[in-house]
Scaffold this active site. Structure first.
Site, PDB file in Angstrom:
ATOM      1  CE  LYS A 104      14.792 124.116  56.083  1.00 17.70           C
ATOM      2  NZ  LYS A 104      13.870 124.993  55.647  1.00 17.70           N
ATOM      3  N   PRO A 105      11.051 121.915  54.048  1.00 10.93           N
ATOM      4  CG  PRO A 105       8.679 122.210  54.251  1.00 10.93           C
ATOM      5  CD  PRO A 105       9.831 121.475  54.984  1.00 10.93           C
ATOM      6  CD  GLU A 155      19.128 123.243  40.782  1.00  8.71           C
ATOM      7  OE1 GLU A 155      19.882 124.209  40.531  1.00  8.71           O
ATOM      8  OE2 GLU A 155      18.102 123.272  40.783  1.00  8.71           O
ATOM      9  CD1 TRP A 171      12.408 130.829  48.470  1.00  8.83           C
ATOM     10  CD2 TRP A 171      11.130 131.316  46.695  1.00  8.83           C
ATOM     11  NE1 TRP A 171      13.170 131.885  47.864  1.00  8.83           N
ATOM     12  CE2 TRP A 171      12.358 132.059  46.704  1.00  8.83           C
ATOM     13  CE3 TRP A 171      10.315 131.636  45.485  1.00  8.83           C
ATOM     14  CZ2 TRP A 171      12.667 132.976  45.694  1.00  8.83           C
ATOM     15  CZ3 TRP A 171      10.654 132.438  44.441  1.00  8.83           C
ATOM     16  CH2 TRP A 171      11.790 133.007  44.586  1.00  8.83           C
ATOM     17  CG  ASN A 172      12.553 128.345  42.636  1.00 12.56           C
ATOM     18  OD1 ASN A 172      12.602 127.321  43.403  1.00 12.56           O
ATOM     19  ND2 ASN A 172      13.450 128.557  41.710  1.00 12.56           N
ATOM     20  CB  CYS A 205      18.091 127.855  39.621  1.00 12.98           C
ATOM     21  SG  CYS A 205      17.093 126.253  39.265  1.00 12.98           S
ATOM     22  N   GLY A 226      19.056 125.222  46.238  1.00 15.52           N
ATOM     23  CA  GLY A 226      18.800 126.627  46.980  1.00 15.52           C
ATOM     24  C   GLY A 226      20.176 127.347  46.493  1.00 15.52           C
ATOM     25  CB  SER A 227      21.482 130.538  47.807  1.00 14.06           C
ATOM     26  OG  SER A 227      21.705 130.245  49.207  1.00 14.06           O
ATOM     27  CD  GLU A 284      17.188 117.549  41.998  1.00  8.95           C
ATOM     28  OE1 GLU A 284      17.061 118.540  41.429  1.00  8.95           O
ATOM     29  OE2 GLU A 284      17.160 117.090  43.431  1.00  8.95           O
TER      30      GLU A 284
HETATM   31  P1  ADP Z   1      16.750 131.475  48.997  1.00  7.75           P
HETATM   32  O1  ADP Z   1      17.919 132.629  49.170  1.00  7.75           O
HETATM   33  O2  ADP Z   1      16.282 131.298  47.657  1.00  7.75           O
HETATM   34  O3  ADP Z   1      15.536 131.445  49.979  1.00  7.75           O
HETATM   35  P2  ADP Z   1      18.241 129.944  50.363  1.00  7.75           P
HETATM   36  O4  ADP Z   1      19.438 128.832  49.925  1.00  7.75           O
HETATM   37  O5  ADP Z   1      18.274 130.616  51.338  1.00  7.75           O
HETATM   38  O6  ADP Z   1      17.608 130.166  49.106  1.00  7.75           O
HETATM   39  O7  ADP Z   1      17.295 128.706  50.950  1.00  7.75           O
HETATM   40  C1  ADP Z   1      16.959 127.422  50.430  1.00  7.75           C
HETATM   41  C2  ADP Z   1      16.771 126.434  51.649  1.00  7.75           C
HETATM   42  O8  ADP Z   1      17.663 126.558  52.608  1.00  7.75           O
HETATM   43  C3  ADP Z   1      15.609 126.739  52.448  1.00  7.75           C
HETATM   44  O9  ADP Z   1      14.639 125.680  52.812  1.00  7.75           O
HETATM   45  C4  ADP Z   1      15.931 127.523  53.739  1.00  7.75           C
HETATM   46  O10 ADP Z   1      15.092 127.459  54.619  1.00  7.75           O
HETATM   47  C5  ADP Z   1      17.204 126.489  54.069  1.00  7.75           C
HETATM   48  N1  ADP Z   1      18.194 127.185  54.677  1.00  7.75           N
HETATM   49  C6  ADP Z   1      18.617 128.486  54.305  1.00  7.75           C
HETATM   50  N2  ADP Z   1      19.687 128.844  55.415  1.00  7.75           N
HETATM   51  C7  ADP Z   1      20.040 127.766  55.844  1.00  7.75           C
HETATM   52  C8  ADP Z   1      20.913 127.113  56.862  1.00  7.75           C
HETATM   53  N3  ADP Z   1      21.785 128.050  57.424  1.00  7.75           N
HETATM   54  N4  ADP Z   1      21.143 125.936  57.198  1.00  7.75           N
HETATM   55  C9  ADP Z   1      20.278 125.019  56.662  1.00  7.75           C
HETATM   56  N5  ADP Z   1      19.224 125.272  55.628  1.00  7.75           N
HETATM   57  C10 ADP Z   1      19.284 126.715  55.348  1.00  7.75           C
END
Ligand code: ADP
Length: 489
Positions: A181-182, A259, A157-158, A293, A237-238, A468
């Site tokens: 999927k955003p 990333e 989302w950032n 990040c 993401g995380s 990237e």
């Molecule tokens: P944050 O903690 O910053 O939201 P996430 O890694 O949890 O970072 O989320 C980044 C992306 O990964 C988002 O699009 C989120 O919907 C997606 N996401 C989170 N959990 C899952 C999962 N278990 N499987 C697939 N996608 C996921």
């Protein structure tokens, strides 16, 4: 609530799977403004059936899209870039409204997102392979670059525009098709970008997007992870989610670009220009309220300049203006949601309980709204504190005093993460020594803002892999095919 954008149709509020459509089960979820927690729009809460439909469309479109000449794909991407730039104001407002960053940063992100689209439009026409000198008579040998196939794009989302643009643009440039999927917090900007891609002439089926709430994100993404037709996953993401994606795509051995989280050190040596270091830290740390990040997360300052640095920095942090994105003067907006503010507060409290001292800030700004936190300066941080071990993702600077180069390098590298690192020094030998020693994918030397479309962005260690941007960014979406022609006379 009005989103005050000129073109209302940039808010389709639907999935795009060859056409704009609702989720098969008709469910929706709300998107809120983090400054007020007010609902600003709703989007489809998709499930497995929608994910499958998107994948069917992307798979069906791949054979045709890969055969479109690179020059033509480039022209479509250039038109997409032009449309993004032309709609900077609307997109900037959407970004700021759903994500919370100040409007000036929202507008800046649009330019940044467009720069990747333009870059990969240009790179599309330069995906040259190799002609290999044959080791024997009568052979011609080639290495050809081919698109990997359908790419699943999952974004955070950032940076609601930049993250998706810098994945979709190289994928389309390479000749891949996409299912995306955003992030659930910020789906509106992504849908607007896809709307503009459609307008730019990206054919139906080539770029598909489905939105889903946090509760249903895994249901959507699992369909893509389990299906052999998806040949690559590009995720920002995380680290825990990144590891899950890697594990779950192991059965079909997909190509991955991950990333992930960082824990960036920012090191200030005695021999530096202190004002430049303060400027660099302010730019790197407070962009998007610290929710990036590559945000400096651990600040190490050498003993000889520690007190002067802290004094200068404190004066700058006190002067930061916090407020909603709708206020043009805001420099720091709200955090993305309540969970984010809870984490920041936990980090500050933990640091103070363990002996750190608050110089500036240190508390929520509840009068502004539930998601605001004061820009904060802490001194006396150490490696045991949560703010040093975890990515805080907020406007918190935690300073640790150090004595020697050896000590600070060990501390800087003493983390499982390896995305960005920064240091300030005027000594040219030290500069190369430290740049070599840092275990990260990105290093800022006397520079606090690194990212550029022409440079390779990505990490090492548990910050992930893949790059990237840059000339390397396209290769992540291509595979090499060796063609050997023999028996030539
Ligand atoms: P944050 O903690 O910053 O939201 P996430 O890694 O949890 O970072 O989320 C980044 C992306 O990964 C988002 O699009 C989120 O919907 C997606 N996401 C989170 N959990 C899952 C999962 N278990 N499987 C697939 N996608 C996921």
């Amino acid at each position: 609530m009005s989103l005050s954008i000129h073109r209302g149709d940039l808010l389709p509020g639907r999935n795009y799977i060859g056409r704009w459509c609702d989720a098969e089960e008709g469910r929706r979820f709300d998107v809120t403004d983090p400054a007020t927690d007010a609902v600003v729009a709703s989007v489809p809460d998709s499930g497995a059936a929608d994910a499958r439909a998107a994948l069917d469309a992307a798979h069906a479109a791949f054979a045709t899209w890969r055969a479109v000449p690179a020059k033509q794909r480039a022209q479509i991407l250039k038109r997409w870039n032009d449309l993004i730039v032309a709609h900077q104001e609307d997109l900037g407002r959407l970004i700021s409204r759903e994500q919370g960053k100040p409007l000036a940063e929202g507008r800046g992100e649009v330019t940044y997102a467009a720069s990747y689209v333009e870059w990969f439009a240009e790179e599309a026409t330069r995906a040259n392979g190799d002609v290999i000198p044959a080791p024997v008579v009568g052979r011609r040998m080639f290495a050809l670059k081919e698109p990997v196939g359908v790419v699943a794009v999952i974004t955070p989302w950032n940076f609601p525009a930049a993250m998706i643009a810098r994945k979709i643009a190289p994928a389309l440039a390479a000749g891949c098709t996409v299912v995306a999927k955003p992030a659930e917090d910020t789906p509106l900007t992504s849908l607007a970008l896809v709307k503009l891609a459609e307008e730019a002439g990206v054919p139906a089926g080539v770029l598909n997007i489905v939105t889903a709430s946090r509760q249903r994100a895994a249901e959507v993404v699992d369909v893509w992870l389990d299906d052999p037709r998806v040949r690559k996953v590009s995720f920002t993401g995380s680290t825990p989610v990144g590891k899950h994606l890697a594990r779950r795509s192991a059965d079909t051995l997909k190509k991955l670009s991950l990333e992930l989280g960082g824990n960036a050190p920012f090191i200030v040596f005695d021999d530096t220009d202190l004002d430049a270091a303060v400027d660099g830290l302010m730019a790197g740390k407070f962009r998007n309220g610290g929710q990036t990040c590559v945000s400096p997360n651990r600040v190490f300052v050498q003993a000889g300049v520690h007190d002067r640095f802290v004094e200068k920095l404190g004066a700058r942090i006190v002067a930061l203006k916090v407020g909603p994105a709708s206020d043009e003067g805001s420099q720091i907006g709200p955090m993305i949601n309540a969970k984010a503010v809870d984490k920041i507060e936990r980090h500050v409290n933990d640091a103070v309980d363990s002996g750190a001292r608050v110089v500036v800030g240190g508390q929520r700004l509840a009068a502004l709204g539930a998601n605001f936190f004061a820009p904060t300066l802490l001194v006396g941080a150490d490696a045991t504190m949560a703010c040093s071990c975890e990515e805080t993702f907020g406007p918190i600077v935690a300073v640790t005093r150090f004595e020697t180069e050896e000590q600070v390098i060990a501390a800087a590298n003493g983390t499982p993460f390896g995305l960005a690192a920064y240091f300030y020094s005027q000594d040219v030998s030290r500069i190369w020594r430290i740049a070599d020693a840092l275990e990260t994918g990105l290093v800022g030397v006397n520079e606090g803002a690194l990212a550029a479309e022409a440079a390779p962005f990505g990490g090492v260690k548990e910050s992930g892999y893949g790059r990237e941007g840059s000339v390397h960014g396209l290769d992540d979406y291509m595979s090499l095919k060796y063609v050997c022609q023999g028996n030539l006379r």
